[in-house]
Design an enzyme around this catalytic site. Structure first.
Site, mmCIF file in Angstrom:
data_model
loop_
_atom_site.group_PDB
_atom_site.id
_atom_site.type_symbol
_atom_site.label_atom_id
_atom_site.label_comp_id
_atom_site.label_asym_id
_atom_site.label_seq_id
_atom_site.Cartn_x
_atom_site.Cartn_y
_atom_site.Cartn_z
ATOM 1 N N HIS A 109 3.704 -1.110 3.871
ATOM 2 C CA HIS A 109 3.041 0.182 3.623
ATOM 3 C C HIS A 109 4.151 1.193 3.321
ATOM 4 C CE1 HIS A 109 -0.105 3.268 4.207
ATOM 5 N NE2 HIS A 109 0.767 3.957 4.911
ATOM 6 N N GLU A 147 1.306 5.465 0.874
ATOM 7 C CA GLU A 147 0.761 6.627 1.602
ATOM 8 C C GLU A 147 1.132 7.920 0.883
ATOM 9 O OE1 GLU A 147 0.862 6.594 5.965
ATOM 10 O OE2 GLU A 147 1.646 8.638 5.845
ATOM 11 N N ASP A 184 -1.400 15.063 16.437
ATOM 12 C CA ASP A 184 -0.634 15.792 17.450
ATOM 13 C C ASP A 184 -1.520 16.793 18.164
ATOM 14 O OD1 ASP A 184 1.727 14.397 17.101
ATOM 15 O OD2 ASP A 184 2.189 15.568 15.296
ATOM 16 N N PHE A 210 12.144 15.216 10.332
ATOM 17 C CA PHE A 210 10.830 14.730 10.764
ATOM 18 C C PHE A 210 10.920 13.507 11.657
ATOM 19 C CE2 PHE A 210 10.451 11.558 7.509
ATOM 20 C CZ PHE A 210 10.604 12.119 6.247
ATOM 21 N N ARG A 227 -4.894 9.742 16.634
ATOM 22 C CA ARG A 227 -5.139 10.880 17.511
ATOM 23 C C ARG A 227 -4.638 12.160 16.856
ATOM 24 N NH1 ARG A 227 -1.497 12.084 22.535
ATOM 25 N NH2 ARG A 227 -0.326 12.965 20.793
ATOM 26 N N ARG A 262 6.378 10.809 -3.896
ATOM 27 C CA ARG A 262 7.347 10.578 -4.976
ATOM 28 C C ARG A 262 7.295 9.100 -5.370
ATOM 29 N NH1 ARG A 262 7.249 15.188 -5.463
ATOM 30 N NH2 ARG A 262 8.868 16.745 -5.174
ATOM 31 N N SER A 320 0.870 -1.185 0.000
ATOM 32 C CA SER A 320 0.000 0.000 0.000
ATOM 33 C C SER A 320 0.903 1.229 0.000
ATOM 34 C CB SER A 320 -0.931 0.003 1.215
ATOM 35 O OG SER A 320 -0.203 -0.156 2.411
HETATM 36 P P1 FAD Z 1 -2.865 7.238 20.351
HETATM 37 O O1 FAD Z 1 -2.972 5.822 19.948
HETATM 38 O O2 FAD Z 1 -4.044 7.896 20.935
HETATM 39 O O3 FAD Z 1 -1.617 7.351 21.357
HETATM 40 C C1 FAD Z 1 -1.053 8.629 21.663
HETATM 41 C C2 FAD Z 1 -0.208 8.512 22.924
HETATM 42 O O4 FAD Z 1 -1.077 8.382 24.063
HETATM 43 C C3 FAD Z 1 0.705 7.282 22.974
HETATM 44 O O5 FAD Z 1 1.871 7.659 23.663
HETATM 45 C C4 FAD Z 1 -0.102 6.265 23.790
HETATM 46 O O6 FAD Z 1 0.740 5.314 24.419
HETATM 47 C C5 FAD Z 1 -0.791 7.189 24.787
HETATM 48 N N1 FAD Z 1 -2.094 6.680 25.262
HETATM 49 C C6 FAD Z 1 -3.093 6.169 24.543
HETATM 50 N N2 FAD Z 1 -4.143 5.831 25.306
HETATM 51 C C7 FAD Z 1 -3.812 6.170 26.565
HETATM 52 C C8 FAD Z 1 -4.481 6.124 27.821
HETATM 53 N N3 FAD Z 1 -5.711 5.637 27.921
HETATM 54 N N4 FAD Z 1 -3.826 6.584 28.914
HETATM 55 C C9 FAD Z 1 -2.572 7.094 28.832
HETATM 56 N N5 FAD Z 1 -1.882 7.183 27.658
HETATM 57 C C10 FAD Z 1 -2.492 6.722 26.548
HETATM 58 N N6 FAD Z 1 -0.530 12.459 12.128
HETATM 59 C C11 FAD Z 1 -1.320 13.373 11.497
HETATM 60 O O7 FAD Z 1 -1.472 14.513 11.983
HETATM 61 N N7 FAD Z 1 -1.945 13.054 10.310
HETATM 62 C C12 FAD Z 1 -1.848 11.837 9.730
HETATM 63 O O8 FAD Z 1 -2.436 11.597 8.686
HETATM 64 C C13 FAD Z 1 -1.025 10.849 10.366
HETATM 65 N N8 FAD Z 1 -0.878 9.605 9.841
HETATM 66 C C14 FAD Z 1 -0.127 8.667 10.504
HETATM 67 C C15 FAD Z 1 -0.033 7.370 9.967
HETATM 68 C C16 FAD Z 1 0.722 6.393 10.609
HETATM 69 C C17 FAD Z 1 0.771 5.009 10.018
HETATM 70 C C18 FAD Z 1 1.432 6.720 11.805
HETATM 71 C C19 FAD Z 1 2.290 5.673 12.471
HETATM 72 C C20 FAD Z 1 1.339 8.004 12.339
HETATM 73 C C21 FAD Z 1 0.553 8.984 11.713
HETATM 74 N N9 FAD Z 1 0.408 10.272 12.247
HETATM 75 C C22 FAD Z 1 -0.377 11.208 11.598
HETATM 76 C C23 FAD Z 1 1.101 10.649 13.484
HETATM 77 C C24 FAD Z 1 0.220 10.429 14.723
HETATM 78 O O9 FAD Z 1 -0.929 11.238 14.664
HETATM 79 C C25 FAD Z 1 1.057 10.799 15.953
HETATM 80 O O10 FAD Z 1 2.047 9.817 16.158
HETATM 81 C C26 FAD Z 1 0.276 11.072 17.242
HETATM 82 O O11 FAD Z 1 1.142 11.706 18.164
HETATM 83 C C27 FAD Z 1 -0.276 9.819 17.922
HETATM 84 O O12 FAD Z 1 -1.324 9.287 17.240
HETATM 85 P P2 FAD Z 1 -1.909 7.824 17.627
HETATM 86 O O13 FAD Z 1 -3.086 7.584 16.786
HETATM 87 O O14 FAD Z 1 -0.827 6.817 17.635
HETATM 88 O O15 FAD Z 1 -2.373 8.152 19.140
#
Ligand code: FAD
Length: 311
Positions: free
Chosen positions: A284, A35, A127, A234, A125, A290, A33
């Site tokens: 992925h 991205e 940032d 990054f 989630r 690019r 896939s």
């Molecule tokens: P979560 O899974 O919610 O985790 C965030 C943090 O909170 C982690 O440290 C976790 O351990 C902690 N946590 C979770 N639940 C709890 C709880 N109940 N209690 C205490 N701590 C907890 N960013 C963008 O802005 N746009 C994108 O399109 C994007 N695409 C991405 C695609 C991939 C494949 C990846 C790997 C990352 C991507 N990101 C993107 C980055 C991502 O949004 C960031 O890494 C963000 O900081 C965390 O998102 P998450 O979904 O992993 O968060």
């Protein structure tokens, strides 16, 4: 269960019919896939569609489109997903972040995606706002909450993020895995990993997932590196490690993009080959919009462009 065959060639039924070759060696063919992110300027958009045309011929299972940090997480993403589906014929997933949108906004966006026929979401989630504002009662706190909400709106195919080198905000590796389990238990089907150049860390991450009973497909994120300086920037922000051996490969090549590209494809293909031999069935690619390095990496794996598109 997540398969980890010792010798994938001994068990050909577990993999796609296609077989690929690496310098004469037979390998199982991974699903792939790609991205993308929404291009920001007209010039970037023109280059983006050139890349899409080159990547089309590799017939990925799907492509995904990131959403920007801050503001409406569907802005730019939704329209690009539509074009990739309708004009380029891809199965396309929309990334959806919940850190800066209210629960109501998220539900509206998800309903619109479902209505438009988008069935794949990468649920994140995102940032948190840079000013340190914490989410209120009307915001989802974590991606697990977003996954649960999406499942109430439609039976989306949901992917979530996984971190072989641990998410920078996680209290510990165990806490990060607990969170991953919450996301899968809430309804996620797949884990897409953050890119990680140390393949051993990816293998340990899979073992840890299996040990924790996290039963989801894994798509390993692979980043073919064209620009090491940019990657360093990054990677610092997202917490991915850059091993010394990788930095050494790019030393003195700041003014030599051609050589850097050759190295990037070669390193990515070596990693991909090892992952495939270790039984991973999906890769992925972080294309950064690019085509060249991703196409070269796939070709080195033996994945051939289809004649219909190559013509
Ligand atoms: P979560 O899974 O919610 O985790 C965030 C943090 O909170 C982690 O440290 C976790 O351990 C902690 N946590 C979770 N639940 C709890 C709880 N109940 N209690 C205490 N701590 C907890 N960013 C963008 O802005 N746009 C994108 O399109 C994007 N695409 C991405 C695609 C991939 C494949 C990846 C790997 C990352 C991507 N990101 C993107 C980055 C991502 O949004 C960031 O890494 C963000 O900081 C965390 O998102 P998450 O979904 O992993 O968060």
């Amino acid at each position: 269960m997540i398969d980890k065959p010792k010798d994938p060639l001994a068990d050909s039924d577990t993999f796609a019919e296609r077989r690929v070759a690496w310098l004469g060696e037979r390998l199982p063919a991974p699903r792939i896939s790609f991205e993308f992110f929404p291009p920001k300027t007209e010039g970037a958009e023109a280059k983006f569609w050139e890349s899409v045309t080159k990547l089309q011929s590799l017939q990925p299972s799907y492509v995904s489109v990131t959403c920007g940090a801050g503001g409406n997480p569907a802005e730019g993403t939704a329209s690009l997903v539509t074009r990739l589906r309708e004009d380029a014929g891809f199965e396309a997933a929309a990334h959806l972040t919940c850190a800066t949108a209210s629960k109501t906004e998220i539900e509206d966006i998800a309903r619109a995606y479902w209505h438009d026929g988008v069935r794949r979401i990468v649920a994140l989630r995102g940032d948190r706002p840079k000013d340190g504002t914490q989410p209120g009662a009307n915001h989802h706190r974590y991606a697990a909450d977003l996954v649960a909400t999406l499942k109430t709106i439609g039976d989306f195919d949901i992917a979530v993020a996984g971190y072989p080198e641990i998410h920078p905000e996680a209290k510990s590796a165990d806490a990060d895995l607990d969170n991953l389990k919450c996301k899968v238990d809430a309804g996620a089907d797949k884990v897409i990993t953050q890119y990680c150049f140390e393949t051993d860390s990816v293998l340990r991450f899979r073992d840890a997932m299996v040990g924790r009973g996290i039963d989801a497909q894994i798509a390993v994120g692979v980043l073919p590196v064209q620009n090491f300086v940019l990657t360093k920037r990054f990677s610092n922000a997202c917490g991915a490690k850059l091993p010394d051996w990788l930095g050494a490969l790019y030393e003195g090549l700041d003014e030599d993009p051609e050589q850097r590209g050759l190295i990037g494809a070669s390193v990515a293909a070596e990693q991909a080959r090892r992952l495939v031999l270790e039984g991973f069935e999906e890769l992925h690619f972080y294309t950064l919009n690019r085509a060249n390095l991703t196409v070269a990496t796939c070709r080195l794996l033996g994945l051939k462009p289809t004649l219909a598109h190559a013509a």
